[in-house]
Design a protein around this motif. Structure first.
Motif, mmCIF file in Angstrom:
data_model
loop_
_atom_site.group_PDB
_atom_site.id
_atom_site.type_symbol
_atom_site.label_atom_id
_atom_site.label_comp_id
_atom_site.label_asym_id
_atom_site.label_seq_id
_atom_site.Cartn_x
_atom_site.Cartn_y
_atom_site.Cartn_z
ATOM 1 N N GLY A 1 0.798 -1.220 0.000
ATOM 2 C CA GLY A 1 0.000 0.000 0.000
ATOM 3 C C GLY A 1 0.826 1.264 0.000
ATOM 4 N N GLY A 2 1.946 1.240 0.711
ATOM 5 C CA GLY A 2 2.766 2.435 0.801
ATOM 6 C C GLY A 2 2.984 2.816 2.251
ATOM 7 N N MET A 3 4.252 2.770 2.667
ATOM 8 C CA MET A 3 4.556 3.012 4.073
ATOM 9 C C MET A 3 4.533 4.505 4.375
ATOM 10 S SD MET A 3 7.747 0.404 4.339
ATOM 11 C CE MET A 3 8.376 0.653 2.700
ATOM 12 N N GLY A 4 4.290 4.815 5.634
ATOM 13 C CA GLY A 4 4.371 6.206 6.052
ATOM 14 C C GLY A 4 3.192 7.047 5.620
ATOM 15 N N THR A 5 2.054 6.428 5.404
ATOM 16 C CA THR A 5 0.899 7.199 4.965
ATOM 17 C C THR A 5 -0.345 6.892 5.793
ATOM 18 O OG1 THR A 5 0.385 5.459 3.384
ATOM 19 C CG2 THR A 5 1.663 7.301 2.570
ATOM 20 N N LEU A 6 -0.313 5.880 6.642
ATOM 21 C CA LEU A 6 -1.442 5.395 7.438
ATOM 22 C C LEU A 6 -2.558 4.822 6.562
ATOM 23 C CD1 LEU A 6 -1.826 7.999 10.330
ATOM 24 C CD2 LEU A 6 -0.670 5.806 10.397
ATOM 25 N N VAL A 7 -2.940 5.526 5.513
ATOM 26 C CA VAL A 7 -4.003 5.027 4.643
ATOM 27 C C VAL A 7 -3.458 3.920 3.743
ATOM 28 C CG1 VAL A 7 -5.760 5.657 2.975
ATOM 29 C CG2 VAL A 7 -4.962 7.331 4.629
ATOM 30 N N GLY A 8 -2.216 4.084 3.312
ATOM 31 C CA GLY A 8 -1.599 3.128 2.403
ATOM 32 C C GLY A 8 -1.717 1.693 2.885
ATOM 33 N N PRO A 9 -1.313 1.422 4.129
ATOM 34 C CA PRO A 9 -1.406 0.046 4.615
ATOM 35 C C PRO A 9 -2.834 -0.518 4.564
ATOM 36 C CG PRO A 9 -0.008 1.326 6.035
ATOM 37 C CD PRO A 9 -0.603 2.291 5.058
ATOM 38 N N VAL A 10 -3.840 0.327 4.794
ATOM 39 C CA VAL A 10 -5.223 -0.149 4.712
ATOM 40 C C VAL A 10 -5.523 -0.540 3.271
ATOM 41 C CG1 VAL A 10 -7.622 0.395 5.208
ATOM 42 C CG2 VAL A 10 -5.812 1.463 6.548
ATOM 43 N N LEU A 11 -5.095 0.319 2.357
ATOM 44 C CA LEU A 11 -5.241 0.004 0.940
ATOM 45 C C LEU A 11 -4.501 -1.293 0.619
ATOM 46 C CD1 LEU A 11 -6.103 1.053 -1.913
ATOM 47 C CD2 LEU A 11 -3.823 2.066 -2.070
ATOM 48 N N GLY A 12 -3.291 -1.417 1.203
ATOM 49 C CA GLY A 12 -2.494 -2.620 0.983
ATOM 50 C C GLY A 12 -3.244 -3.860 1.442
ATOM 51 N N ALA A 13 -3.872 -3.764 2.625
ATOM 52 C CA ALA A 13 -4.637 -4.896 3.130
ATOM 53 C C ALA A 13 -5.768 -5.245 2.172
ATOM 54 C CB ALA A 13 -5.197 -4.573 4.518
ATOM 55 N N ALA A 14 -6.464 -4.212 1.681
ATOM 56 C CA ALA A 14 -7.559 -4.457 0.748
ATOM 57 C C ALA A 14 -7.052 -5.135 -0.520
ATOM 58 C CB ALA A 14 -8.239 -3.126 0.397
ATOM 59 N N VAL A 15 -5.950 -4.615 -1.056
ATOM 60 C CA VAL A 15 -5.388 -5.201 -2.273
ATOM 61 C C VAL A 15 -4.982 -6.649 -2.028
ATOM 62 C CG1 VAL A 15 -3.436 -5.096 -3.870
ATOM 63 C CG2 VAL A 15 -4.625 -3.004 -3.215
ATOM 64 N N PHE A 16 -4.347 -6.871 -0.879
ATOM 65 C CA PHE A 16 -3.894 -8.226 -0.556
ATOM 66 C C PHE A 16 -5.068 -9.200 -0.547
ATOM 67 C CE2 PHE A 16 -3.084 -11.620 2.491
ATOM 68 C CZ PHE A 16 -1.856 -12.097 2.084
ATOM 69 N N PHE A 17 -6.144 -8.822 0.143
ATOM 70 C CA PHE A 17 -7.263 -9.768 0.252
ATOM 71 C C PHE A 17 -8.009 -9.919 -1.066
ATOM 72 C CE2 PHE A 17 -6.559 -9.005 4.775
ATOM 73 C CZ PHE A 17 -6.495 -10.323 5.193
ATOM 74 N N LEU A 18 -8.045 -8.821 -1.847
ATOM 75 C CA LEU A 18 -8.654 -8.944 -3.178
ATOM 76 C C LEU A 18 -7.816 -9.873 -4.056
ATOM 77 C CD1 LEU A 18 -9.846 -5.303 -3.883
ATOM 78 C CD2 LEU A 18 -11.272 -7.350 -3.634
ATOM 79 N N LEU A 19 -6.504 -9.676 -3.980
ATOM 80 C CA LEU A 19 -5.606 -10.559 -4.737
ATOM 81 C C LEU A 19 -5.812 -12.004 -4.312
ATOM 82 C CD1 LEU A 19 -2.131 -8.739 -4.789
ATOM 83 C CD2 LEU A 19 -3.535 -9.357 -6.751
ATOM 84 N N ARG A 20 -5.938 -12.182 -2.993
ATOM 85 C CA ARG A 20 -6.110 -13.536 -2.493
ATOM 86 C C ARG A 20 -7.401 -14.132 -3.027
ATOM 87 N NH1 ARG A 20 -6.060 -15.045 3.811
ATOM 88 N NH2 ARG A 20 -8.297 -14.648 3.707
ATOM 89 N N GLU A 21 -8.476 -13.323 -2.977
ATOM 90 C CA GLU A 21 -9.756 -13.804 -3.511
ATOM 91 C C GLU A 21 -9.610 -14.173 -4.986
ATOM 92 O OE1 GLU A 21 -12.593 -14.718 -2.326
ATOM 93 O OE2 GLU A 21 -11.664 -14.314 -0.378
#
Lengths: 235, 313, 244, 254
Positions: B254-274
């Motif tokens: 998602g992108g470190m140092g942004t707080l929002v980035g990691p949430v986006l990262g989590a979403a992308v990760f789980f979408l990728l997993r799906e």
């Protein structure tokens, strides 16, 4: 044989070389003088491919070698003896020499030859052959650094402050070595703090100031008239 | 000023979309979004360390897991009360965080990471073997506590649970955002940029790092509590290293140092997993790992950083 | 006494894996999070060779060579582009690598543990207890591999190049040593050593994909350490497995 | 090499007594006793490897000296960690530019200024602390980086980065400012500006400077100390040093 043409170099943001041009002909000893921090060592490093020039070119043996990897340059016949010597501390004297000796095209006879030669120049190193590099004294390290460079059978040696921190007796020895190397046909680009030594061994001298070459003259001319030296190097 | 109001417009748009999600999405995706919010909170907590302080924690599973087990302990041994679960979970996470912080902040770089990793594995072993309290390998199962305020209580529905999670995640995000912009947050970023210099201008770097680990651990514990409440069970798997690893993946993607980035990262990760598990079944981590490596090599700022740069151009 | 022997055997294997790891760290400043995966893949390659009818020694050789080549490929594709970047980037990249390799092993070999048949099944008696010869053999073999590595680093041209590069990368390059190639070789060599230990240790612990996950760093070390301290259980378990 | 390198010790801000730093068998500093008087610029010179940087590192807590005392305002600070030394009002710049590279000029200076005010506040936005910002802006103004407040430190020119180094040190409100080769790698024009800057700030506080450039040293310093192979070789006014035969022998080898 070796030429730097309008070389600009940076360390990160800091502009160290502002267009250095110089030339060393085959078998010639050339001195590079200047105060501390004017970019003499950086010039040598840039030639050796350790600092990438932002602009300008390094030409060696008629070939543009700008941006060629350092280890290839070493194989082409450029050797560098850095200011702080950079002996491999936990390699023995013999192993330090082997770093330059173990390369393609060095047969058994040639190996023996090269070793015999440096041990003749530096009998002390033969004695200390199995001693770790870090246990050598400053003068011995300097000898080893030069000897190690000779293992590469270089066409030119970039010699950075070889007498720094050495006792006067050693300085004489370094001077002899430079002389011997010159007789063997090895060119030398010498960076030195000691003006008398530089003038004594060099054919020509470049003087640097704040990242550029300010002056070029044959050494005899400078020996006769030290006004230039005083101007650029005096205190 | 335009940038600031632009930020708030974006913030409320995303918040509105997330708030409306349970009303429009089918059951599966509703649950999915709630879960991403929880994992996003965990990822955000770890961003305090990776993105702002510049040290990588490979031990966030311990904070997350202890939050879970703390909540479960409160629910099973005392009363099925939501706030009690929160209190117990945070207490457990804080204890572990204090412990880990004390040791790990003496170390730098990779040694910090390994230290957090080792501690999290120690807690995993403790939870795995201390069967009387933790249920060992089987974990613990409990009833979901109702949403309650003094004088009023009602069982969670999927939608209210989602809103509850969303509000806690949003509040934590706003709090963390404030912290990262406070004088304290500035010191953390100074440590990230240049630790020795920060020391030289008079900051006791170790103490700042301890507080950062504590803060990060507390938020991770909060995520653990939410997860436990949502799923009504806890298991030692969540304390295992894999979870810590995934948290790092969220941050990098998602992108470190942004707080929002990691949430986006989590979403992308789980979408990728799906998406990927249709083709790769349970081996989806093979392509995910490759995407992760490509991100490290080519997009060091992560997806958010990449998007930002594209937008700026 | 048995404890001491077991400790020695486990210690040797650990030392073998660790020497590969420290070789990579010492010379390239790369913390290889995927080292455990290389160890595991080595063990799996070993089982494949054995399943194809090869001998144990062939398996050991093939595993080492395969992982050596894999290591070279990995270094070229993932680590070389990261040269000069933050150490964090190499940590993350090798972590990503460990995910890929671990799940590849799971996919390719399945979750069921495989067994490597030890080349010697004999026992000898010591203090009223049977002790398997194979354990002695692996200790000796691990020691031999490490000795060979030491001799290689001490005597061989590449050994001297590796040491020189470790001590002073810049000066090594200035002496004509091909530093990037040395880095690749070191990573491969470390991998090959991990693979060899994977095959050697296979008969004792079985081979499954949990042999090498990233947690191996702590979990693996911790359990190995615990095994060293409580070795009676592991000796007994390996014997009971045989009898069962 | 006596404890009284200067005839009068009354105005001493910092005094070292028998300061020794060994690395293995090698003594990088050997029994160095010197004192720095209040006010003005004091220079430490010496050939490469003389122990100048080691001296700085001991003084600012980066290294813990093997033996000896460092007395600041009558208190021994030898061996304290860097952040504690900073709080004794000793600030430093680095030989190699050492900034918060990803932060703006204002941020670099502000964080330094903040260390004396509200470092532990968590809840309010950092821009709400006007006093800190005003102080940072004043420092930026004083060193001549006005107009560059919002530039990233990594985007500044080398000379500006070195100036920012000094600004960061100044923002911690030091009594003693230690500058490690402040003009290294600068062009002639930048060197002149930096010398001017140092002369200006040396009015209110004491500056200790390690420098290679003799023009800079001789033009700025009130007193000069010469180190050679880790030992104190000479101390005195620039004129005395330039006339000292021992110094000429070891240092000005020409």
């Amino acid at each position: 044989m070796l030429a730097a043409r309008d070389v600009h170099a940076f360390y990160g943001k800091s502009h160290i070389l502002h267009g250095v041009s110089l030339e060393v002909r085959a078998g010639e000893v050339v001195g590079l003088l200047g105060r501390n921090g004017v970019g003499k060592s950086t010039t040598l490093k840039t030639i050796m491919g350790l600092v990438r020039p932002a602009r300008g070119a390094i030409v060696f043996d008629g070939r543009d070698v700008t941006g060629v990897a350092t280890h290839r340059l070493a194989r082409l016949g450029l050797a560098w003896v850095p200011e702080d010597r950079r002996i491999f501390p936990s390699l023995s004297v013999w192993e330090n020499l082997r770093t330059g000796l173990d390369r393609a095209g060095v047969g058994h006879a040639k190996r023996a030859d090269l070793l015999e030669k440096v041990f003749r120049y530096f009998p002390l190193l033969a004695e200390r052959r199995y001693q770790a590099g870090r246990t050598l004294s400053g003068g011995e390290q300097q000898m080893l650094a030069i000897a190690r460079a000779m293992m590469l059978e270089p066409k030119i040696i970039l010699l950075d402050e070889p007498t720094e921190g050495l006792m006067p007796r050693m300085v004489g020895q370094i001077r002899e070595i430079i002389e011997t190397l010159r007789q063997d046909g090895v060119a030398i680009l010498l960076v030195e703090q000691s003006v008398p030594l530089t003038l004594a061994v060099s054919a020509r001298v470049y003087i640097m100031e704040k990242g550029v070459v300010r002056h070029e003259a044959p050494a005899p001319a400078l020996r006769a008239d030290d006004a230039v030296i005083r101007r650029y190097l005096g205190v | 000023m335009a940038r600031r109001s632009g930020y708030w417009i974006g913030f409320f748009l995303v918040l509105g979309a997330l708030g409306a999600a349970p009303l429009v999405l089918p059951e599966f995706w509703r649950r999915f979004v709630t879960e991403i919010l929880i994992w996003g909170l965990l990822a955000m907590s770890s961003d305090i360390l990776i993105g702002y302080t510049g040290v990588v924690s490979f031990g966030h599973s311990a904070f997350f897991g202890l939050g879970m087990y703390g909540a479960a302990f409160g629910l099973l041994r005392f009363r099925p009360n939501l706030w009690l679960a929160l209190a117990f979970g945070l207490l457990a996470a804080a204890t572990v965080a204090a412990f880990v912080a004390y040791f790990s902040t003496r170390l730098r770089d990779i040694y910090f990471s390994i230290c957090t990793l080792v501690f999290s594995q120690i807690f995993y072993v403790i939870i795995f073997t201390w069967t009387e309290v933790t249920g060992g390998e089987n974990g613990l199962v409990f009833r979901q506590p109702p949403l309650s305020v003094p004088g009023w209580q009602r069982a969670f529905t999927p939608a209210t649970l989602h809103w509850f999670v969303l509000s806690i995640v949003t509040l934590t995000y706003l709090a963390l955002r404030q912290v990262t912009r406070s004088p304290f947050g500035m010191v953390l970023q100074a440590i990230r940029e240049n630790e020795s210099r920060t020391m030289a201008i008079g900051y006791d770097v170790k103490r700042y790092k301890i507080v950062a680990v504590m803060l990060s651990g507390l938020c991770a514990g909060l995520a653990g509590i939410l997860y436990a409440v949502q799923n009504r069970f806890v298991a030692p798997n969540f304390v295992f290293f894999d979870v810590s690893g995934e948290v790092v993946i969220f941050n990098v993607l998602g992108g470190m140092g942004t707080l929002v980035g990691p949430v986006l990262g989590a979403a992308v990760f789980f979408l990728l997993r799906e998406g990927l598990s249709r083709y790769f079944t349970e081996y989806y981590l093979i392509p995910v790992g490759m995407i992760f490596m490509l991100t490290v090599i080519f997009l060091p700022q992560g997806l958010l950083g990449f998007l930002r740069r594209q937008l700026n151009q | 006494m048995i404890q001491l022997l077991n400790g020695l055997v486990n210690g040797m294997i650990l030392a073998l894996v660790a020497s590969g790891l420290t070789l990579i760290f010492g010379i390239m400043d790369v913390v290889n999070f995927a080292h455990g995966e290389l160890y595991m893949l080595g063990a799996y390659v070993g089982t494949t060779v054995l399943a194809a009818g090869g001998s144990f020694w062939l398996a050991l050789g093939v595993a080492s060579v395969t992982i050596f080549c894999l290591g070279a490929a990995i270094q070229l594709v993932t680590l070389r582009p990261l040269l000069g970047r933050d150490p964090l980037a190499t940590i993350l990249a090798t972590f990503g690598l460990s995910l890929v390799l671990q799940n590849y092993a799971l996919w390719q070999y399945g979750p069921v543990a495989r067994k490597i048949q030890e080349p010697f099944t004999g026992h000898f008696r010591i203090f009223q207890l049977e002790y398997p010869w194979y354990r002695i053999i692996i200790a000796v073999l691990s020691a031999a591999i490490m000795l060979a590595l030491w001799l290689f680093l001490k005597r061989a041209t590449w050994g001297i190049w590796i040491r020189a590069t470790a001590q002073d990368r810049t000066m090594a390059a200035a002496m004509g040593i091909p530093v990037p190639l040395v880095h690749t070789a070191v990573f491969s060599l470390g991998g090959a050593m991990a693979a060899a230990s994977g095959v050697l240790y296979g008969p004792l612990v079985g081979v499954d994909q949990t042999l090498g996950p990233g947690s191996w760093w702590s979990g693996g070390w911790a359990t190995s350490a615990a095994r060293c301290w409580r070795p009676s259980s592991s000796a007994c378990s390996s014997r009971s497995r045989r009898s069962g | 090499m006596s404890a009284d390198a200067f005839p009068s010790d009354r105005g001493a801000l910092v005094r070292t007594e028998g300061l020794t730093m060994r690395f293995g068998g090698l003594a990088a500093l050997n029994d160095v006793s010197l004192s720095v008087e209040r006010g003005g610029v004091h220079a430490i010179i010496g050939p490469n490897g003389a122990g100048k940087s080691t001296f700085f590192n001991c003084l600012t807590g980066v290294l813990k000296p093997t033996a000896g005392r460092i007395v600041v305002n009558g208190e021994d600070v030898a061996g304290l960690p860097p952040h504690a030394i900073s709080r004794k009002s000793i600030a430093r710049s680095y030989q190699v530019t050492n900034l918060l590279r990803g932060a703006t000029v204002l941020e670099n200076v502000r964080v330094a200024a903040q260390s004396r005010h509200h470092p532990w506040r968590l809840h309010r936005h950092y821009r709400a602390y006007h006093q800190v910002i005003d102080q940072a802006l004043a420092v930026i103004d004083a060193v001549g980086l006005r107009g560059k407040e919002e530039d990233l430190a990594s985007n500044l020119s080398h000379g500006e980065q070195r100036t920012l180094e000094i600004a960061i040190a100044l923002a911690t409100e030091p009594m003693l400012l230690c500058l490690d080769e402040p003009t290294a790698g600068m062009s002639a024009a930048e060197t002149r500006q930096t010398v001017e800057l140092i002369r200006r700030i040396a009015g209110d506080l004491t500056v200790l400077i390690v420098e290679h450039d003799m023009d800079v040293v001789m033009g700025l310093a009130r007193t000069v100390t010469v180190l050679h192979y880790g030992e104190l070789l000479a101390a005195g006014s620039p004129a005395e040093i330039q006339a000292d035969p021992r110094v000429l022998e070891v240092y000005l080898k020409t």
